[in-house]
Design a protein around this motif. Sequence first.
Motif, mmCIF file in Angstrom:
data_model
loop_
_atom_site.group_PDB
_atom_site.id
_atom_site.type_symbol
_atom_site.label_atom_id
_atom_site.label_comp_id
_atom_site.label_asym_id
_atom_site.label_seq_id
_atom_site.Cartn_x
_atom_site.Cartn_y
_atom_site.Cartn_z
ATOM 1 N N PRO A 247 0.841 -1.198 0.000
ATOM 2 C CA PRO A 247 0.000 0.000 0.000
ATOM 3 C C PRO A 247 0.883 1.257 0.000
ATOM 4 O O PRO A 247 2.029 1.215 0.452
ATOM 5 C CB PRO A 247 -0.811 -0.108 1.294
ATOM 6 N N CYS A 249 1.019 3.865 1.815
ATOM 7 C CA CYS A 249 1.552 4.320 3.115
ATOM 8 C C CYS A 249 2.882 3.624 3.411
ATOM 9 O O CYS A 249 3.860 4.256 3.830
ATOM 10 C CB CYS A 249 0.549 4.041 4.239
ATOM 11 N N CYS A 319 -5.790 1.946 8.924
ATOM 12 C CA CYS A 319 -5.770 3.114 8.040
ATOM 13 C C CYS A 319 -6.213 4.370 8.812
ATOM 14 O O CYS A 319 -5.663 5.454 8.616
ATOM 15 C CB CYS A 319 -6.700 2.883 6.859
ATOM 16 N N LEU A 322 -3.304 5.532 10.884
ATOM 17 C CA LEU A 322 -2.235 6.060 10.036
ATOM 18 C C LEU A 322 -2.636 7.403 9.440
ATOM 19 O O LEU A 322 -1.803 8.275 9.234
ATOM 20 C CB LEU A 322 -1.898 5.051 8.932
ATOM 21 N N CYS A 328 -1.009 8.203 6.232
ATOM 22 C CA CYS A 328 -1.881 7.821 5.116
ATOM 23 C C CYS A 328 -2.440 9.064 4.453
ATOM 24 O O CYS A 328 -2.928 9.962 5.124
ATOM 25 C CB CYS A 328 -3.050 6.989 5.641
ATOM 26 N N HIS A 334 -8.444 4.747 -1.670
ATOM 27 C CA HIS A 334 -8.452 3.291 -1.534
ATOM 28 C C HIS A 334 -8.814 2.803 -0.132
ATOM 29 O O HIS A 334 -8.797 1.614 0.126
ATOM 30 C CB HIS A 334 -7.160 2.661 -2.053
ATOM 31 N N TRP A 335 -9.200 3.717 0.755
ATOM 32 C CA TRP A 335 -9.841 3.272 2.000
ATOM 33 C C TRP A 335 -11.046 2.393 1.682
ATOM 34 O O TRP A 335 -11.478 1.583 2.474
ATOM 35 C CB TRP A 335 -10.319 4.494 2.803
ATOM 36 N N PRO A 341 -3.784 -1.698 6.226
ATOM 37 C CA PRO A 341 -2.741 -1.931 5.217
ATOM 38 C C PRO A 341 -2.528 -3.414 4.897
ATOM 39 O O PRO A 341 -2.324 -3.766 3.734
ATOM 40 C CB PRO A 341 -1.480 -1.336 5.859
HETATM 41 S S1 SF4 Z 1 -5.753 3.724 3.119
HETATM 42 FE FE1 SF4 Z 1 -4.713 2.332 4.491
HETATM 43 S S2 SF4 Z 1 -3.520 1.026 3.201
HETATM 44 FE FE2 SF4 Z 1 -4.063 2.780 2.006
HETATM 45 S S3 SF4 Z 1 -2.334 4.202 2.213
HETATM 46 FE FE3 SF4 Z 1 -3.859 4.678 3.745
HETATM 47 S S4 SF4 Z 1 -3.195 3.554 5.540
HETATM 48 FE FE4 SF4 Z 1 -2.188 2.669 3.816
#
Ligand code: SF4
Length: 367
Positions: A247, A249, A319, A322, A328, A334-335, A341
């Motif tokens: 991912p 992040c 997520c 983050l 993030c 893309h959540w 992740p």
């Molecule tokens: S949505 Fe989740 S997996 Fe995607 S970049 Fe953010 S923290 Fe990472």
Amino acid sequence: MSTPLYARYPFLDAARAAVGELGVDVETLIQEGAPAVDRGRERVERALLAGRVDSETPDEWRDEDELLSYPIARILVSLLDSGAAIDKYAAAEAKTAVQRLNDDFEAGDDGLKSTTSARLDRETVLEELGLSTAIRPEANQPNREPEWFRVGVGTYLRLASGSRSDSWRLVNREVGGGDVRVAREELFALLRTAIRRRVASGLPFEGLTEGEGIVEPLADELGELRRLLSERTAVGQIDFVNRELFPPCIDNLLGKAEQGIELESFESFTLMAFLTGIGMEADEIVDFCAESSLDPEGIRYQTEYLKDDRGTQYPPPSCETLSAYGICHNENDHWKVAGHPLAYYQARLEATDDLVDWREKQAEKAD
Ligand code: SF4
């Protein structure tokens, strides 16, 4: 002794008396949301994430805050209701204390022992831990810490138990006159065990109920800590390494480290937790991150710390967390794909054919 000393070694018996002498009680501190409460939360957070308890912003805290944060951290870790959290907290307090002792003893070697009241000497710490008769230096040289020590067999067995290395087994030691000979570095390992046990003793506190009585105002701090501890995801066992599917992040964190930038402790925790979460061993992570600011020793320590006998104990944060930490940026929204992740990575693995594991490529290169 003094507040600056107790601020560095708050687990000492005498530090407890010093807290009393400050004339403030912990209940009032909690009710008033004093700085010591915030530092107490940081203490536990650092223990869980980085395996140490020293502050990331030491100039922000007075010695008094530092000292008073210790009893508050003990309350917080008790309320987490997790034996693993208590173990990690006690280990982190001990690790930080031993690093400080190492510095203090070395300063003593330089003959600087008495120049500051914030330093602890060997005799005092042994006395405090009830070890002064069981652990003795082999020979005294003026202004120099001895290189070898004699440790009573009973004390040695008590403190060395749990050490995995064969070198600690009694059959492999020099024993004489009821004592075991240990080198200075080994003495620090024994002290670390003694301090860890001192910190863990009495934990968890009995009679504390979250949301009630003196701990009621700690709801926010507990919420944050619990979120770090309990973020678990329903993904299956992943054992596949393919960076192209990481991912964003995680890829961003890797990229940052590869540019030679030091990661914040929360960032390196997230990265290590992800890499162990996808099945990588410490040696593989060291190779994988060879061209980065992450050093092999730190990687090994953090990965060992993230795992317990049952596998990965700390998954990477969700997520949501983050995002709260600014890691993030929710690229391409893309959540919507997954809230974690690891779940995102697993979904991409399942949706992609003809994948090659990075480890296979490494093995081919080595042939
Ligand atoms: S949505 Fe989740 S997996 Fe995607 S970049 Fe953010 S923290 Fe990472």
